[in-house]
Design an enzyme around this catalytic site. Structure first.
Site, PDB file in Angstrom:
ATOM      1  N   LYS A 117       0.817  -1.227   0.000  1.00  0.00           N
ATOM      2  CA  LYS A 117       0.000   0.000   0.000  1.00  0.00           C
ATOM      3  C   LYS A 117       0.839   1.261   0.000  1.00  0.00           C
ATOM      4  CE  LYS A 117      -4.333  -1.629   1.772  1.00  0.00           C
ATOM      5  NZ  LYS A 117      -3.991  -3.044   1.931  1.00  0.00           N
ATOM      6  N   GLY A 166      -9.299  -6.039   2.945  1.00  0.00           N
ATOM      7  CA  GLY A 166      -9.965  -5.461   4.109  1.00  0.00           C
ATOM      8  C   GLY A 166      -9.469  -6.005   5.438  1.00  0.00           C
ATOM      9  N   ILE A 204     -12.501   8.989   4.944  1.00  0.00           N
ATOM     10  CA  ILE A 204     -13.404   9.864   4.201  1.00  0.00           C
ATOM     11  C   ILE A 204     -14.817   9.372   4.506  1.00  0.00           C
ATOM     12  CG2 ILE A 204     -14.022  10.772   1.922  1.00  0.00           C
ATOM     13  CD1 ILE A 204     -11.115  11.289   2.335  1.00  0.00           C
ATOM     14  N   HIS A 209     -17.229   3.769  -3.276  1.00  0.00           N
ATOM     15  CA  HIS A 209     -16.105   2.998  -3.804  1.00  0.00           C
ATOM     16  C   HIS A 209     -16.256   2.973  -5.317  1.00  0.00           C
ATOM     17  CE1 HIS A 209     -13.228  -0.528  -3.846  1.00  0.00           C
ATOM     18  NE2 HIS A 209     -13.734  -0.534  -5.071  1.00  0.00           N
ATOM     19  N   GLU A 289      -5.951   1.826  -3.659  1.00  0.00           N
ATOM     20  CA  GLU A 289      -5.036   0.715  -3.934  1.00  0.00           C
ATOM     21  C   GLU A 289      -5.296   0.142  -5.317  1.00  0.00           C
ATOM     22  OE1 GLU A 289      -6.467  -1.821  -0.579  1.00  0.00           O
ATOM     23  OE2 GLU A 289      -6.713  -3.329  -2.138  1.00  0.00           O
ATOM     24  N   ARG A 293      -4.901  -7.977 -10.778  1.00  0.00           N
ATOM     25  CA  ARG A 293      -5.480  -9.243 -11.235  1.00  0.00           C
ATOM     26  C   ARG A 293      -6.829  -8.952 -11.881  1.00  0.00           C
ATOM     27  NH1 ARG A 293      -9.442  -8.926  -7.320  1.00  0.00           N
ATOM     28  NH2 ARG A 293      -8.715  -8.276  -5.297  1.00  0.00           N
ATOM     29  N   VAL A 296     -13.481 -10.088  -9.423  1.00  0.00           N
ATOM     30  CA  VAL A 296     -14.780 -10.780  -9.402  1.00  0.00           C
ATOM     31  C   VAL A 296     -15.792 -10.021 -10.269  1.00  0.00           C
ATOM     32  CG1 VAL A 296     -16.710 -11.485  -7.930  1.00  0.00           C
ATOM     33  CG2 VAL A 296     -14.360 -11.697  -7.082  1.00  0.00           C
TER      34      VAL A 296
END
Lengths: 455, 78
Positions: A117, A166, A204, A209, A289, A293, A296
């Site tokens: 990160k 998470g 925030i 998202h 971040e 890959r 989903v």
């Protein structure tokens, strides 16, 4: 270098998805599987299957030596890691490459930079991408952490520098809480990831998202617009859309351009996603971040762009340049995906493995169901609870919601509890229909609407 | 007559709360009703396995990290 035979180092619906893409490219597929997955749909569909170990993921899907041995044994010349498991493990990417095979994904070094990160944040800042106010890199010294937390203002989020999904995240609302949580977070990060390094950033409030899909060939990169995944429970996404209906076009252009700049700055190859927090009121976005890959929720992007992201990532892994330019990527209509998990939403999402007694898969216009299910399949208890993803597309968001309601009505999974009732209630909710939500909207909503989940 | 503690769920059985912690219970330990003897991981969520009767653990039948079925014996208590 063309790929002739592809080892799939994953399981579940994404393994099925990869088999489909590979087959359309004329590539033979070899499905790696644990003993618990010998009867899986992916094993049945692949051209070949190789057993890699016992049910526990640590001894099978996370076992690099076993996967490399399976690749050798089957004569595979490439490895697709899917998502989860070893997909973002830089050492795995390096080991695959060192064995003379193609890793369908970015280089180990790109994974290393974007997977850490603090390093990702530094790369973002260097590429001119806005980041959430926070520590300029990892912090190991508790005293410096206190100073940084005070400077950016509470509430602050404490994250493991090496974390993901998470895990290991704590929120401190004041100095006292911070002093209690900081050592806990460090110890937990050390235990979970072997690295106690932390990272602190401002919380925030009421953020959405929003993430940008990119494709790169190692030289140049393009974006495939954004997805909004604000409906989350315990930081796990449950419902995803493309595009985000709240993003003004000018902001969309800036956001997507920032993602391309960052991807190109690390010479990104493959499919990747840059995740951002978006604040409706200020219309500001902040990079959080990158996921190095396929994700989903990639189908919602496929539905609005007409691209096959998995096929494209295999092509660029084989050394082809991107076949499409940015101008070729057009956005059309609206897509929504809901995750059908083997969990009981009426019982606090208790996992519900078991046997699929009956199955009716929805169909019709604009409807797609990516799944690992077949009738009679025994859902093993050892892995993720994701059974499938129901995706709908329509010209407008309102029509897509109506189509989702219709498709959920057609979906029947007999024998086990699933999250279908949750999505039926969500799809009818006035706030969801108006897209008035943020990343912390769903959890309190679930508490208030728990009784509606009995179905 | 020894009695068996059964797994309430299918999944992976763990005898420790986390890999670097000591086991919940060893063979020869006494257990009270409600004592945690292990965890079962099912689909990435963890459920504590609690003793339904008191006694002394004669032996563990399931090993640490062993895949178990619902109703499978985990330990023998006398």
């Amino acid at each position: 270098m063309a790929i002739g035979r592809l080892l799939i180092a994953n399981r579940g619906e994404i393994a099925v998805r990869i088999i489909r893409a590979a087959r359309e490219l004329g590539i033979r597929t070899v499905q790696a599987h644990s003993t618990a997955d010998a009867d899986s749909l992916a094993v049945r569909m692949a051209d070949e299957a190789v057993e890699i170990g016992p049910p526990q993921a640590a001894k099978s899907y996370l076992n690099i030596d076993a996967l490399l041995a399976a690749a050798r044994k089957s004569g595979a010349d490439a490895v697709h890691p899917g998502y989860g498991f070893l997909a973002e493990n830089a050492n795995f990417a390096d080991a695959v490459t060192a064995a003379g095979l193609i890793f369908v994904g970015p280089s180990g070094d790109a994974i290393r930079i974007m997977g850490d990160k603090a390093a990702a944040r530094a790369a973002a800042e260097a590429a001119g991408v806005p980041v959430v106010p926070g520590s300029d890199g990892r912090i190991d010294d508790p005293e410096r952490a206190r100073i940084v937390a005070r400077a950016i203002g509470f509430p602050v989020m404490i994250k493991a520098a090496a974390g993901g999904g998470g895990r290991g995240i704590r929120i401190a609302h004041d100095q006292g809480e911070f002093d209690t949580l900081m050592p806990q977070a460090s110890a937990e990060a050390k235990a979970a990831f072997g690295d106690g390094g932390l990272y602190i950033e401002k919380v925030i409030e009421k953020a959405r998202h929003i993430e940008v899909q990119i494709l790169g060939d190692g030289n140049s990169a393009i974006h495939c617009f954004e997805r909004e995944c604000s409906l989350q429970r315990r930081r796990q996404k449950l419902w995803e859309e493309a595009p985000s209906v709240v993003l003004p076009q000018a902001v969309r252009e800036k956001l997507c351009a920032s993602a391309v700049a960052l991807a190109e700055s690390v010479k990104y190859r493959g499919a990747g996603t840059l995740e951002y927090l978006y604040d409706d009121e200020s219309q500001k976005f902040y990079f959080i971040e990158m996921n190095t890959r396929i994700q989903v929720e990639h189908p919602v992007t496929e539905m609005i762009t007409g691209l096959d992201l998995v096929r494209e990532m295999i092509r660029v892994a084989a050394g082809e340049p991107l076949r499409i330019s940015q101008d070729d990527v057009r956005m059309n209509g609206h897509a929504i995906e809901v995750r059908i998990n083997a969990e009981d939403p009426a019982k606090n999402f208790m996992p519900a493995p078991g046997t699929i007694a009956s199955l009716r898969i929805p169909g019709g216009p604009g409807t797609r169901f990516d799944t690992l299910l077949y009738q009679g399949y025994q859902v093993p208890p050892f892995y993720d609870s994701l059974l499938g993803k129901l995706i709908v597309w329509d010209e407008m968001r309102g029509a897509a919601l109506d189509r989702m309601v219709r498709a959920l009505g057609e979906l029947e999974i007999g024998g086990i509890k699933t999250t279908k009732p949750l999505h039926q209630v969500l799809a009818a909710d006035p706030e969801v229909r108006a897209a008035r939500f943020h990343t912390r909207w769903l959890e309190p909503w679930l508490e208030q609407n728990a009784e509606k989940m009995f179905a | 007559m020894p009695k068996q503690l059964l797994s309430p769920l299918p999944g992976t059985f763990y005898r420790r709360p986390s890999p670097d912690k000591p086991v919940y219970k060893s063979e020869g330990d006494t257990v009270a009703v409600g004592d945690v003897i292990g965890l079962v991981e099912v689909m990435k969520s963890f459920t504590e396995v609690k003793a339904e009767f008191a006694g002394k653990i004669v032996k563990f039948i399931a090993e640490n990290e062993e895949p178990v079925m619902a109703g499978q014996p985990l330990a023998e208590v006398a």
